[in-house]
Design a protein around this motif. Sequence first.
Motif, PDB file in Angstrom:
ATOM      1  N   HIS A 142      -4.527  -8.919  -2.385  1.00  0.00           N
ATOM      2  CA  HIS A 142      -3.147  -9.336  -2.494  1.00  0.00           C
ATOM      3  C   HIS A 142      -2.361  -8.847  -1.282  1.00  0.00           C
ATOM      4  N   ALA A 143      -1.186  -9.413  -1.108  1.00  0.00           N
ATOM      5  CA  ALA A 143      -0.342  -9.026   0.022  1.00  0.00           C
ATOM      6  C   ALA A 143       0.099  -7.577  -0.064  1.00  0.00           C
ATOM      7  N   SER A 144      -0.021  -6.983  -1.252  1.00  0.00           N
ATOM      8  CA  SER A 144       0.405  -5.590  -1.431  1.00  0.00           C
ATOM      9  C   SER A 144      -0.405  -4.623  -0.586  1.00  0.00           C
ATOM     10  N   GLU A 145      -1.574  -5.057  -0.104  1.00  0.00           N
ATOM     11  CA  GLU A 145      -2.396  -4.174   0.724  1.00  0.00           C
ATOM     12  C   GLU A 145      -1.633  -3.700   1.951  1.00  0.00           C
ATOM     13  N   GLU A 146      -0.637  -4.478   2.380  1.00  0.00           N
ATOM     14  CA  GLU A 146       0.097  -4.129   3.582  1.00  0.00           C
ATOM     15  C   GLU A 146       1.074  -2.991   3.346  1.00  0.00           C
ATOM     16  N   TYR A 147       1.509  -2.770   2.095  1.00  0.00           N
ATOM     17  CA  TYR A 147       2.522  -1.746   1.864  1.00  0.00           C
ATOM     18  C   TYR A 147       2.105  -0.680   0.847  1.00  0.00           C
ATOM     19  N   ILE A 148       1.086  -0.953   0.030  1.00  0.00           N
ATOM     20  CA  ILE A 148       0.763  -0.046  -1.073  1.00  0.00           C
ATOM     21  C   ILE A 148       0.492   1.370  -0.591  1.00  0.00           C
ATOM     22  N   GLU A 149      -0.135   1.509   0.590  1.00  0.00           N
ATOM     23  CA  GLU A 149      -0.467   2.831   1.096  1.00  0.00           C
ATOM     24  C   GLU A 149       0.758   3.565   1.626  1.00  0.00           C
ATOM     25  N   ASN A 150       1.867   2.845   1.840  1.00  0.00           N
ATOM     26  CA  ASN A 150       3.057   3.467   2.422  1.00  0.00           C
ATOM     27  C   ASN A 150       4.116   3.823   1.383  1.00  0.00           C
ATOM     28  N   ILE A 151       3.814   3.631   0.101  1.00  0.00           N
ATOM     29  CA  ILE A 151       4.760   4.042  -0.945  1.00  0.00           C
ATOM     30  C   ILE A 151       4.713   5.565  -1.067  1.00  0.00           C
ATOM     31  N   THR A 152       5.858   6.196  -0.903  1.00  0.00           N
ATOM     32  CA  THR A 152       5.916   7.667  -0.903  1.00  0.00           C
ATOM     33  C   THR A 152       6.809   8.228  -1.995  1.00  0.00           C
ATOM     34  N   ILE A 153       7.507   7.374  -2.764  1.00  0.00           N
ATOM     35  CA  ILE A 153       8.386   7.885  -3.821  1.00  0.00           C
ATOM     36  C   ILE A 153       7.667   7.790  -5.164  1.00  0.00           C
ATOM     37  N   PRO A 154       8.018   8.654  -6.123  1.00  0.00           N
ATOM     38  CA  PRO A 154       7.388   8.584  -7.446  1.00  0.00           C
ATOM     39  C   PRO A 154       7.984   7.460  -8.284  1.00  0.00           C
ATOM     40  N   SER A 155       7.229   7.053  -9.281  1.00  0.00           N
ATOM     41  CA  SER A 155       7.709   6.018 -10.200  1.00  0.00           C
ATOM     42  C   SER A 155       7.161   6.303 -11.589  1.00  0.00           C
ATOM     43  N   ALA A 156       7.842   5.776 -12.594  1.00  0.00           N
ATOM     44  CA  ALA A 156       7.404   6.000 -13.976  1.00  0.00           C
ATOM     45  C   ALA A 156       7.858   4.834 -14.837  1.00  0.00           C
ATOM     46  N   LEU A 157       7.063   4.541 -15.864  1.00  0.00           N
ATOM     47  CA  LEU A 157       7.386   3.495 -16.828  1.00  0.00           C
ATOM     48  C   LEU A 157       8.002   4.133 -18.071  1.00  0.00           C
ATOM     49  N   VAL A 158       9.126   3.583 -18.536  1.00  0.00           N
ATOM     50  CA  VAL A 158       9.741   4.065 -19.779  1.00  0.00           C
ATOM     51  C   VAL A 158       9.661   2.942 -20.810  1.00  0.00           C
TER      52      VAL A 158
END
Length: 632
Positions: A142-158
Amino acid sequence: MGRCGRPKAAILLTFLVLIWAELVAGKFLVEKNSLRVFTPESIKGNYDSAIGNFGVPQYGGSMAGAVVYPKDNKKGCQKFEASGISFRSKPGALPTFVLVDRGDCFFSLKVWNAQNAGAAAVLVADHLDEPLITMDSPEDGHASEEYIENITIPSALVDKSFGEKLKKALSKGDMVNVNLDWREAVPHPDDRVEYELWTNSNDECGVKCDMLMEFLKDFKGAAQMLEQGGYTQFTPHYITWYCPEAFTVSKQCKSQCLNHGRYCAPDPEQDFSSGYDGKDVVLENLRQLCVFRVANETRKPWVWWDYVTDFHIRCPMKEKKYGKECAEEVIKSLGLDLSKIEKCMGNPDADADNPVLKEEQEAQIGKGSRGDVTILPTLVVNNRQYRGKLEKGAVSKAICAGFEETTEPSVCLNGAAEVETNECLHNNGGCWQDMAANITACKDTFRGRVCECPIVNGVQLKGDGYRSCSASGPGRCRIHNGGCWHERRDGVTFSACLDSDDGKCTCPPGFIGDGVKKCEDINECKEKKACQCNECNCRNTWGSYECTCSSGLLYIRDHDTCIGKSASEVKYGWGAVWLVLIVLGLAGGGGYLVYKQRLRSYMDSEIRAIMAQYMPLDSQNEVANHVDEDRA
């Protein structure tokens, strides 16, 4: 696709679905962190949230922030900057936690868009009344390969109900302040952290494989330091599955499995007809498990990190080096007992259980607070699955969070500087070295040792850095004689090195051999290559020969002949000398006659011209004509 192709594709698809169904059937536990709401009073309290499987969770710490719910782009699937929205906090203000709705696009894209707009963290509100799940990154391709490695902030599902409470409070204009707490996400019962990495030797599975291999190289130095200091206990694991009994005799199972369908892995190229097979991957996984076991027996389990990183560098699938032969070279370079490793691996063709791989399959089943392992790669710290970016700094924080307070090693307190160790001091790091010339290919770096051929005296040595390094190009003979043969006897040195770009080792004149390991002296006297005249006496020397003449004659080497010291003493070649003298005499005589004839003709013409001026002759007209022609 033709008619014949569809049934085959359907059978193959059914086969894969059945295999994966066997693999993923089991419990999957969600790793949670605590989310505490401080204000407003109407929703104050503690709530659960599921840690995202990407980004960088703040293991061992917490983060406070103010929640914002955008008026537009509520699902976060579009770029916020396009609408002029910014989540960057003003100086002195709390960081911004962006609340977005689930749906319409990948979780990772929502977080990426929020991060680019300045968000410090992302909360995703579920749109279904269901138990919390883990937000994972999309599959490769998927196109996410270009940015997935550069995500540096945390996230959570509620969950949906809590998300609605947050939205309602924000719609009323309330200030919603929350705190995300990861301090209990990793248990920290004692002064040692047990962690395990579920990995794979396959290096051709796309972005996730590249990310895994890069992590192994980057984290190796820290992992080995923690292990050598007794701070951690590390265990590698490998996922396999078994082939359903109905398919064990199929071509697919035979090419993907060992031990008659008991232990299988996907085809690396996803092509059953070419390249490497899944069974090649399972076999190398088994070898890496046995490398760890044998190294652990010698109380050096950290050598596993050297093996897997060296194997990836030296034996990649792309270069068609992945396999037993290359693996055994790596094992030998690290000083491991190859026979013990082979014994540990057993017979992969036997119709019986393999004890090592059977243990791995049993370990995949979740125990206690850890769910089943179904995703590669998976990191488990103190029996709690790590969620987040597989990156050195993030993983280090997660491991350090697993120590009981006040028992953390210095590397956790003082930063990365304490991780630096010199791996080249032990066994030269398994790299090439020339002890005689005190040259080594081992370089100690922050990410661990690397084996690279060095530059010596301005000359670049070339090779793989593990088995060989040799000088090449101009000046190569200055470095250990360019790797060529050389020897010195009685003050005389001969070398097979030629200081040229071709880099070939060639035995010098007077020697024969390969030029690398040996050059043997040629006996010119025995080979009848010198001193062939009758009066010659030949004596072989190292790299050459000496020729003398009997009866006090002189030896002329260029002509391989003996001559006397005076003309009366010439014994050999006298006919040739006389022949030369006769030829020279005839040539000189002939030249003199020609010269004399031309001189007489010239003098006659001049005399007749002079006499014609004073004594006209009958032929005067002829002479005048001659003079006129001469002056024309």
